[in-house]
Write a protein that holds these residues in place. Structure first.
Motif, PDB file in Angstrom:
ATOM      1  N   GLY A 281       0.752  -0.959   0.091  1.00 33.22           N
ATOM      2  CA  GLY A 281      -0.298  -0.603   0.171  1.00 33.22           C
ATOM      3  C   GLY A 281       0.563   1.094  -0.309  1.00 33.22           C
ATOM      4  O   GLY A 281       1.911   1.229   0.285  1.00 33.22           O
ATOM      5  N   GLY A 282       0.129   2.568  -0.608  1.00 30.42           N
ATOM      6  CA  GLY A 282       1.560   3.364  -0.594  1.00 30.42           C
ATOM      7  C   GLY A 282       2.012   3.581  -1.531  1.00 30.42           C
ATOM      8  O   GLY A 282       3.642   4.564  -1.662  1.00 30.42           O
ATOM      9  N   ARG A 283       2.506   2.234  -2.665  1.00 29.60           N
ATOM     10  CA  ARG A 283       3.541   2.326  -3.229  1.00 29.60           C
ATOM     11  C   ARG A 283       2.703   2.771  -4.250  1.00 29.60           C
ATOM     12  O   ARG A 283       1.585   1.718  -5.276  1.00 29.60           O
ATOM     13  CB  ARG A 283       4.482   1.193  -3.202  1.00 29.60           C
ATOM     14  CG  ARG A 283       5.407   1.670  -2.071  1.00 29.60           C
ATOM     15  CD  ARG A 283       6.372   0.061  -1.491  1.00 29.60           C
ATOM     16  NE  ARG A 283       6.971   0.858  -0.270  1.00 29.60           N
ATOM     17  CZ  ARG A 283       8.157  -0.205  -0.573  1.00 29.60           C
ATOM     18  NH1 ARG A 283       8.792  -0.132  -1.192  1.00 29.60           N
ATOM     19  NH2 ARG A 283       8.505   0.451   0.424  1.00 29.60           N
ATOM     20  N   VAL A 284       3.469   2.811  -6.161  1.00 27.85           N
ATOM     21  CA  VAL A 284       3.010   2.906  -7.626  1.00 27.85           C
ATOM     22  C   VAL A 284       4.297   2.398  -7.905  1.00 27.85           C
ATOM     23  O   VAL A 284       5.823   2.597  -7.911  1.00 27.85           O
ATOM     24  CB  VAL A 284       3.248   4.312  -7.669  1.00 27.85           C
ATOM     25  CG1 VAL A 284       2.959   4.163  -9.007  1.00 27.85           C
ATOM     26  CG2 VAL A 284       2.438   5.137  -6.939  1.00 27.85           C
ATOM     27  N   TYR A 285       3.684   1.709  -8.822  1.00 28.15           N
ATOM     28  CA  TYR A 285       4.101   0.058  -9.823  1.00 28.15           C
ATOM     29  C   TYR A 285       4.533   0.372 -10.891  1.00 28.15           C
ATOM     30  O   TYR A 285       3.289   0.597 -11.260  1.00 28.15           O
ATOM     31  CB  TYR A 285       4.487  -1.593  -9.422  1.00 28.15           C
ATOM     32  CG  TYR A 285       4.545  -1.771  -7.800  1.00 28.15           C
ATOM     33  CD1 TYR A 285       5.879  -1.897  -7.271  1.00 28.15           C
ATOM     34  CD2 TYR A 285       3.293  -1.745  -7.137  1.00 28.15           C
ATOM     35  CE1 TYR A 285       5.694  -1.517  -5.861  1.00 28.15           C
ATOM     36  CE2 TYR A 285       3.833  -1.247  -5.897  1.00 28.15           C
ATOM     37  CZ  TYR A 285       4.587  -1.917  -5.100  1.00 28.15           C
ATOM     38  OH  TYR A 285       4.908  -2.298  -4.060  1.00 28.15           O
ATOM     39  N   VAL A 286       5.436   1.058 -11.645  1.00 22.49           N
ATOM     40  CA  VAL A 286       5.480   0.809 -13.048  1.00 22.49           C
ATOM     41  C   VAL A 286       5.990  -0.463 -14.544  1.00 22.49           C
ATOM     42  O   VAL A 286       6.975  -0.872 -13.423  1.00 22.49           O
ATOM     43  CB  VAL A 286       5.755   2.296 -13.758  1.00 22.49           C
ATOM     44  CG1 VAL A 286       5.708   2.740 -15.295  1.00 22.49           C
ATOM     45  CG2 VAL A 286       5.331   3.928 -12.942  1.00 22.49           C
TER      46      VAL A 286
END
Length: 348
Positions: free
Chosen positions: A227-232
């Motif tokens: 949670g709270g992380r962005v994965y590209v």
């Protein structure tokens, strides 16, 4: 006929781009400029459909001239950049921030094994840019629009567990607007597929990290989402996730001619999280992700599509709306606001 101006401080490179673009019967290169100042002078007396823009040039660089063009006489701009130079990549994304619609690595020479691929990408990019919708960036604010809210039809209780997002042309700026609208304590993981030219993903992630309240990463194989992380999604891999929250990167075939594809990510998330999935489709040409967004909605998940007015190209979100796949239709910052509200509520 698509009328193009080529802006680059290298005469050799200007002539090379002219050679490639002129090989297509639908494109006409009507001028060349050696720097940003010459480009602005050319614009005073010519109507253009697309500008290809170098970044590092004397007198006025690509970032500055892009900003001035988009403030005064907007024209779709394709940035042609060297991915090996971190300073140039940084300015490339700043140019995207002020209105450039797409970016491309400087194409390899005629003798290169990648010549045909690079030439085809350049021609395709210019044609996409020619149909992009651009507007003045002054005043510097997000275009206003009244969100069109389509009330969720499902009656069952839903708790969102994961957010998946797809975007293409115009996507970098839209994604930035979406992420900056989230609080730093946003509790869910966000997985993103952005169609982007080879070599730019790391620069894209670094640029997002400059403004995003959340930490943004290039996704890695076997990583557990948090949670709270962005994965590209990395280049040339399809990105999925399993029901244990583990990222799976595969060299599966392209979907809708792209890899990574939003369709692949959306379907993977739906299989893993079912109605705990929130799907978002932002600006871009084509139909990638549209059918799968509808599947997420039909399964009881929450779905968003970017509205027409704020989209550079409304192809992907427009197709999702046409299929009835969007619960909410609005600009990226409004999507962020509504999403924050939804993750704290129970749906009846």
């Amino acid at each position: 006929m698509i009328k193009v101006l080529i802006v680059d401080d290298s005469e050799v490179h200007r002539n090379y781009l002219t050679y490639i673009l002129s090989s297509d019967s639908e494109i006409q290169v009507i001028g060349q400029a050696a720097n940003g100042k010459e480009a602005l002078d050319f614009l005073k007396s010519h109507q253009l459909d697309v500008i290809t823009m170098d970044i590092y040039m004397p007198e006025m660089d690509g970032f500055e001239v892009t900003r001035r063009i988009m403030e005064n006489k907007p024209v779709p701009i394709v940035i042609i950049s060297a991915v090996w130079d971190p300073r140039e990549v940084e300015k490339t994304f700043k140019a995207m921030e002020v209105g450039a619609v797409s970016l491309l690595e400087k194409p390899a020479g005629i003798g290169s094994p990648n010549y045909e691929k690079n030439a085809a990408e350049l021609i395709a990019m210019v044609k996409q840019a020619a149909v992009a919708k651009v507007a003045r960036i002054r005043p510097r604010r997000v275009p206003e629009s009244t969100p069109v809210v389509i009330p969720p039809t499902k009656k069952k209780r839903r708790e969102i567990e994961v957010v998946v997002l797809g975007a293409s042309t115009g996507g970098p700026a839209a994604i930035q607007q979406f992420l900056t609208g989230l609080p730093k304590d946003f509790p869910l993981p966000i997985l993103i597929v952005q169609h982007i030219s080879s070599g730019f993903t790391r620069g894209f992630v670094d640029w997002l990290n400059e403004s995003s309240p959340l930490h943004v990463y290039v996704a890695t194989q076997g990583e557990r989402i948090q949670g709270g992380r962005v994965y590209v999604a990395p280049e040339e891999f399809q990105m999925g996730v399993n029901d244990s929250g583990i990222i799976k990167l595969r060299e599966d075939p392209p979907q809708h001619f792209v890899r990574p594809a939003a369709s692949y990510l959306f379907l993977s998330a739906l299989k893993a999280f079912a109605n705990g999935t929130a799907g978002i489709l932002l600006t871009g040409m084509g139909i990638d992700g549209a059918v799968e967004l509808k599947l997420i909605k039909d399964a009881g998940g929450i779905t968003f599509a970017q509205d027409h007015d704020s989209s550079i190209i409304h192809g992907m979100p427009g197709e999702a709306i046409r299929l009835g796949g969007a619960d909410y239709v609005m600009p990226p910052r409004d999507i962020a606001s509504v999403l924050v509200d939804l993750v704290t509520k129970t749906f009846n």
